[in-house]
Design a protein around this motif. Sequence first.
Motif, PDB file in Angstrom:
ATOM      1  N   GLU A 178       0.851  -1.190   0.000  1.00  0.00           N
ATOM      2  CA  GLU A 178       0.000   0.000   0.000  1.00  0.00           C
ATOM      3  C   GLU A 178       0.890   1.244   0.000  1.00  0.00           C
ATOM      4  O   GLU A 178       1.223   1.791   1.044  1.00  0.00           O
ATOM      5  CB  GLU A 178      -0.928  -0.013   1.210  1.00  0.00           C
ATOM      6  CG  GLU A 178      -1.971  -1.128   1.163  1.00  0.00           C
ATOM      7  CD  GLU A 178      -2.888  -1.101   2.363  1.00  0.00           C
ATOM      8  OE1 GLU A 178      -2.537  -0.430   3.368  1.00  0.00           O
ATOM      9  OE2 GLU A 178      -3.947  -1.741   2.321  1.00  0.00           O
ATOM     10  N   PHE A 179       1.289   1.675  -1.161  1.00  0.00           N
ATOM     11  CA  PHE A 179       2.146   2.845  -1.295  1.00  0.00           C
ATOM     12  C   PHE A 179       1.543   3.786  -2.330  1.00  0.00           C
ATOM     13  O   PHE A 179       0.610   3.429  -3.060  1.00  0.00           O
ATOM     14  CB  PHE A 179       3.564   2.438  -1.714  1.00  0.00           C
ATOM     15  CG  PHE A 179       3.626   1.669  -3.002  1.00  0.00           C
ATOM     16  CD1 PHE A 179       3.782   2.328  -4.213  1.00  0.00           C
ATOM     17  CD2 PHE A 179       3.529   0.282  -3.014  1.00  0.00           C
ATOM     18  CE1 PHE A 179       3.842   1.626  -5.403  1.00  0.00           C
ATOM     19  CE2 PHE A 179       3.585  -0.433  -4.193  1.00  0.00           C
ATOM     20  CZ  PHE A 179       3.736   0.239  -5.392  1.00  0.00           C
ATOM     21  N   PHE A 180       2.095   4.995  -2.395  1.00  0.00           N
ATOM     22  CA  PHE A 180       1.565   6.022  -3.304  1.00  0.00           C
ATOM     23  C   PHE A 180       2.604   6.317  -4.377  1.00  0.00           C
ATOM     24  O   PHE A 180       3.717   6.725  -4.068  1.00  0.00           O
ATOM     25  CB  PHE A 180       1.232   7.291  -2.522  1.00  0.00           C
ATOM     26  CG  PHE A 180       0.527   8.341  -3.343  1.00  0.00           C
ATOM     27  CD1 PHE A 180      -0.824   8.222  -3.627  1.00  0.00           C
ATOM     28  CD2 PHE A 180       1.206   9.439  -3.831  1.00  0.00           C
ATOM     29  CE1 PHE A 180      -1.484   9.183  -4.377  1.00  0.00           C
ATOM     30  CE2 PHE A 180       0.568  10.404  -4.585  1.00  0.00           C
ATOM     31  CZ  PHE A 180      -0.787  10.277  -4.855  1.00  0.00           C
ATOM     32  N   SER A 181       2.233   6.091  -5.617  1.00  0.00           N
ATOM     33  CA  SER A 181       3.135   6.382  -6.735  1.00  0.00           C
ATOM     34  C   SER A 181       2.344   7.017  -7.870  1.00  0.00           C
ATOM     35  O   SER A 181       1.124   6.823  -7.988  1.00  0.00           O
ATOM     36  CB  SER A 181       3.815   5.104  -7.234  1.00  0.00           C
ATOM     37  OG  SER A 181       2.852   4.216  -7.778  1.00  0.00           O
ATOM     38  N   LEU A 182       3.054   7.773  -8.700  1.00  0.00           N
ATOM     39  CA  LEU A 182       2.430   8.474  -9.831  1.00  0.00           C
ATOM     40  C   LEU A 182       3.333   8.370 -11.057  1.00  0.00           C
ATOM     41  O   LEU A 182       4.554   8.229 -10.923  1.00  0.00           O
ATOM     42  CB  LEU A 182       2.212   9.947  -9.483  1.00  0.00           C
ATOM     43  CG  LEU A 182       1.133  10.269  -8.442  1.00  0.00           C
ATOM     44  CD1 LEU A 182       1.202  11.743  -8.054  1.00  0.00           C
ATOM     45  CD2 LEU A 182      -0.252   9.919  -8.964  1.00  0.00           C
ATOM     46  N   PRO A 183       2.767   8.449 -12.256  1.00  0.00           N
ATOM     47  CA  PRO A 183       3.594   8.446 -13.466  1.00  0.00           C
ATOM     48  C   PRO A 183       4.372   9.749 -13.599  1.00  0.00           C
ATOM     49  O   PRO A 183       3.953  10.796 -13.104  1.00  0.00           O
ATOM     50  CB  PRO A 183       2.566   8.287 -14.587  1.00  0.00           C
ATOM     51  CG  PRO A 183       1.278   8.782 -14.011  1.00  0.00           C
ATOM     52  CD  PRO A 183       1.320   8.436 -12.560  1.00  0.00           C
ATOM     53  N   GLU A 184       5.494   9.687 -14.263  1.00  0.00           N
ATOM     54  CA  GLU A 184       6.378  10.852 -14.363  1.00  0.00           C
ATOM     55  C   GLU A 184       5.781  11.997 -15.157  1.00  0.00           C
ATOM     56  O   GLU A 184       6.203  13.148 -15.005  1.00  0.00           O
ATOM     57  CB  GLU A 184       7.717  10.434 -14.972  1.00  0.00           C
ATOM     58  CG  GLU A 184       7.610   9.791 -16.335  1.00  0.00           C
ATOM     59  CD  GLU A 184       8.943   9.296 -16.849  1.00  0.00           C
ATOM     60  OE1 GLU A 184       9.971   9.736 -16.301  1.00  0.00           O
ATOM     61  OE2 GLU A 184       8.959   8.481 -17.784  1.00  0.00           O
ATOM     62  N   ASP A 185       4.782  11.726 -15.994  1.00  0.00           N
ATOM     63  CA  ASP A 185       4.160  12.782 -16.791  1.00  0.00           C
ATOM     64  C   ASP A 185       3.037  13.500 -16.059  1.00  0.00           C
ATOM     65  O   ASP A 185       2.464  14.468 -16.585  1.00  0.00           O
ATOM     66  CB  ASP A 185       3.606  12.199 -18.096  1.00  0.00           C
ATOM     67  CG  ASP A 185       4.714  11.699 -19.018  1.00  0.00           C
ATOM     68  OD1 ASP A 185       5.818  12.299 -18.968  1.00  0.00           O
ATOM     69  OD2 ASP A 185       4.506  10.727 -19.754  1.00  0.00           O
ATOM     70  N   ALA A 186       2.694  13.056 -14.861  1.00  0.00           N
ATOM     71  CA  ALA A 186       1.632  13.701 -14.102  1.00  0.00           C
ATOM     72  C   ALA A 186       2.072  15.095 -13.656  1.00  0.00           C
ATOM     73  O   ALA A 186       3.257  15.348 -13.416  1.00  0.00           O
ATOM     74  CB  ALA A 186       1.261  12.851 -12.887  1.00  0.00           C
ATOM     75  N   THR A 187       1.114  16.010 -13.537  1.00  0.00           N
ATOM     76  CA  THR A 187       1.411  17.373 -13.089  1.00  0.00           C
ATOM     77  C   THR A 187       1.285  17.472 -11.579  1.00  0.00           C
ATOM     78  O   THR A 187       0.705  16.596 -10.922  1.00  0.00           O
ATOM     79  CB  THR A 187       0.454  18.377 -13.742  1.00  0.00           C
ATOM     80  OG1 THR A 187      -0.894  18.086 -13.311  1.00  0.00           O
ATOM     81  CG2 THR A 187       0.532  18.299 -15.263  1.00  0.00           C
ATOM     82  N   ALA A 188       1.806  18.563 -11.027  1.00  0.00           N
ATOM     83  CA  ALA A 188       1.729  18.783  -9.588  1.00  0.00           C
ATOM     84  C   ALA A 188       0.276  18.899  -9.135  1.00  0.00           C
ATOM     85  O   ALA A 188      -0.097  18.383  -8.081  1.00  0.00           O
ATOM     86  CB  ALA A 188       2.506  20.041  -9.209  1.00  0.00           C
ATOM     87  N   GLN A 189      -0.547  19.567  -9.931  1.00  0.00           N
ATOM     88  CA  GLN A 189      -1.956  19.718  -9.588  1.00  0.00           C
ATOM     89  C   GLN A 189      -2.656  18.353  -9.547  1.00  0.00           C
ATOM     90  O   GLN A 189      -3.416  18.054  -8.618  1.00  0.00           O
ATOM     91  CB  GLN A 189      -2.644  20.628 -10.612  1.00  0.00           C
ATOM     92  CG  GLN A 189      -4.107  20.909 -10.296  1.00  0.00           C
ATOM     93  CD  GLN A 189      -4.726  21.865 -11.301  1.00  0.00           C
ATOM     94  OE1 GLN A 189      -4.158  22.121 -12.364  1.00  0.00           O
ATOM     95  NE2 GLN A 189      -5.882  22.410 -10.976  1.00  0.00           N
ATOM     96  N   GLU A 190      -2.382  17.525 -10.529  1.00  0.00           N
ATOM     97  CA  GLU A 190      -2.970  16.187 -10.558  1.00  0.00           C
ATOM     98  C   GLU A 190      -2.465  15.340  -9.403  1.00  0.00           C
ATOM     99  O   GLU A 190      -3.221  14.560  -8.803  1.00  0.00           O
ATOM    100  CB  GLU A 190      -2.640  15.508 -11.889  1.00  0.00           C
ATOM    101  CG  GLU A 190      -3.254  14.124 -12.030  1.00  0.00           C
ATOM    102  CD  GLU A 190      -2.856  13.444 -13.323  1.00  0.00           C
ATOM    103  OE1 GLU A 190      -3.227  12.268 -13.507  1.00  0.00           O
ATOM    104  OE2 GLU A 190      -2.160  14.087 -14.149  1.00  0.00           O
ATOM    105  N   ALA A 191      -1.195  15.495  -9.071  1.00  0.00           N
ATOM    106  CA  ALA A 191      -0.629  14.731  -7.961  1.00  0.00           C
ATOM    107  C   ALA A 191      -1.301  15.087  -6.638  1.00  0.00           C
ATOM    108  O   ALA A 191      -1.621  14.204  -5.831  1.00  0.00           O
ATOM    109  CB  ALA A 191       0.871  14.994  -7.864  1.00  0.00           C
ATOM    110  N   ILE A 192      -1.555  16.377  -6.409  1.00  0.00           N
ATOM    111  CA  ILE A 192      -2.227  16.804  -5.175  1.00  0.00           C
ATOM    112  C   ILE A 192      -3.646  16.253  -5.115  1.00  0.00           C
ATOM    113  O   ILE A 192      -4.103  15.776  -4.067  1.00  0.00           O
ATOM    114  CB  ILE A 192      -2.226  18.342  -5.077  1.00  0.00           C
ATOM    115  CG1 ILE A 192      -0.793  18.851  -4.920  1.00  0.00           C
ATOM    116  CG2 ILE A 192      -3.101  18.811  -3.922  1.00  0.00           C
ATOM    117  CD1 ILE A 192      -0.666  20.353  -4.976  1.00  0.00           C
ATOM    118  N   ARG A 193      -4.351  16.280  -6.254  1.00  0.00           N
ATOM    119  CA  ARG A 193      -5.717  15.749  -6.291  1.00  0.00           C
ATOM    120  C   ARG A 193      -5.726  14.246  -6.009  1.00  0.00           C
ATOM    121  O   ARG A 193      -6.538  13.757  -5.224  1.00  0.00           O
ATOM    122  CB  ARG A 193      -6.344  16.041  -7.656  1.00  0.00           C
ATOM    123  CG  ARG A 193      -7.766  15.522  -7.794  1.00  0.00           C
ATOM    124  CD  ARG A 193      -8.353  15.912  -9.136  1.00  0.00           C
ATOM    125  NE  ARG A 193      -7.509  15.475 -10.236  1.00  0.00           N
ATOM    126  CZ  ARG A 193      -7.515  14.229 -10.719  1.00  0.00           C
ATOM    127  NH1 ARG A 193      -8.311  13.307 -10.187  1.00  0.00           N
ATOM    128  NH2 ARG A 193      -6.738  13.902 -11.734  1.00  0.00           N
TER     129      ARG A 193
END
Length: 486
Positions: A178-193
């Motif tokens: 259970e960890f949090f990861s995001l793709p490298e193309d995601a934006t900061a705004q999308e990451a916060i959401r």
Amino acid sequence: MQPIERPVETKPPEARARVADKDLLRETLRDQTERGQTKSDIVLQSVQRLLRRGAITNLSKMLGRMHPADIAKVVTHLSSPKEKREVFELVRGEAKRGQVLSELDGDSIQQVLADLLHSDIAWLLKDLGPDDVAYILGFLPEERGKEILALMKTEDSTEVADILKYPKDTAGGIMTTEFFSLPEDATAQEAIRRLQQATDAEMVFYIYVTDKEDRLVGVLSLRQLLTVPPATTLKNIMTRDVISVTVDMDQEEVARQVASYNLLAIPVVEKDGRLVGIITVDDVVDVIREEATEDMLKMAGAIEEDSVSKSSSVGAAKVRLPWLFTNLVGSLLSGAILWYFRFTIQEVVAIVSFIPVIAAMGGNVGLQSSTLIIRGLATGTVESTDVWTVFFREVKIGLLMGVACGVILTAVGWVWHQGFLGMVVGASLIIAFLVSTSMATIMPIVLKRMGVDPAVAAGPFVTTANDITGITIYLTLATLFLEHLR
């Protein structure tokens, strides 16, 4: 002018009773603490007393006010499986009972779950993280664990099964999926959401960034995320030099990495770099405690199951006997050495006065050095490349201690036996200290290079070896200077 009367604060009888109980409990805790008892001792005694009286209602209320970790400590130290099951069943709420389970040791887990149905166990585990579930199921029979997994949600059971396929003492065995990861193309705004919606992540210390193949390519902190324009992509602000561990890395090395780099969590990757989990600092603390306990028990010639008197007498004896045989063989060898030098002893009987001193001092100084080296190897403060630096430092320390103790022993021998024997004893002790520190320093390092756990070199083995060398050095010098001792 009439004085203003303050309204008298009234409380219902039940509230006053609860306050009185709390005050009485505080006074009891304070009095017992002043007598040298810890809070854990007092709580355990209170639970045992309530169990004996059959005061189930009072015990249930007491458990309701306790933290799951404190309840687990009480359950672990109860003497019989029946008492453990009784206390565990009085814990209110499946979620809290599950947390208590995750804090128990292996034997207690098996005992409290012995009579529960598989469906009831699956219900207790539903709110726990996959790493905690894997920890608990790891102590149950394999078939029973599979049946419990089959009753859980498919997604949860898959995550737990992924952890269970790794050995317990590896990064894969202690990680959480259970960890949090995001793709490298995601934006900061999308990451916060996405972060605001991430209710299933265990602890979001860092945001891990992956590529299209889910390979770990970067990491960033929450502070970095909040201090950039919303349209900034993660690949432009992430740190590419990520400290990570592979799934097959030993848990002791994982703990060393976390401690060395002051991390709150460390990512776990497959050999191809694919991110599969994280290890949080709370799990690392457990590993450090477990490894330290294991090393100390090995040095004492024991095992973890034997350390708290949980194994049977026959089982404990079987484990300890090999180490005692080491002492037995060493003692017989010391006896053979004494017999070999019997003519020297017959000529100067006063020699026997200092044999226990030489043997004990040499063994103890060797144990000191070996303990420091083994601890240094375990924590990473001593590396294989530091062999000669560490060796010469310990030898210098051994020489200084040998001279200090040797001078005292020389004076004692001179006053006691009025002759040259004091000089022989003092010189023997200095040489014995040098040999003892040298052996105790080199042996753990050599064993580590050979792939053997250095902890096995300490304890009975080191002390026995140094006893033999100390006696041999002393009697050899006494034989060489026999003419001066008569």
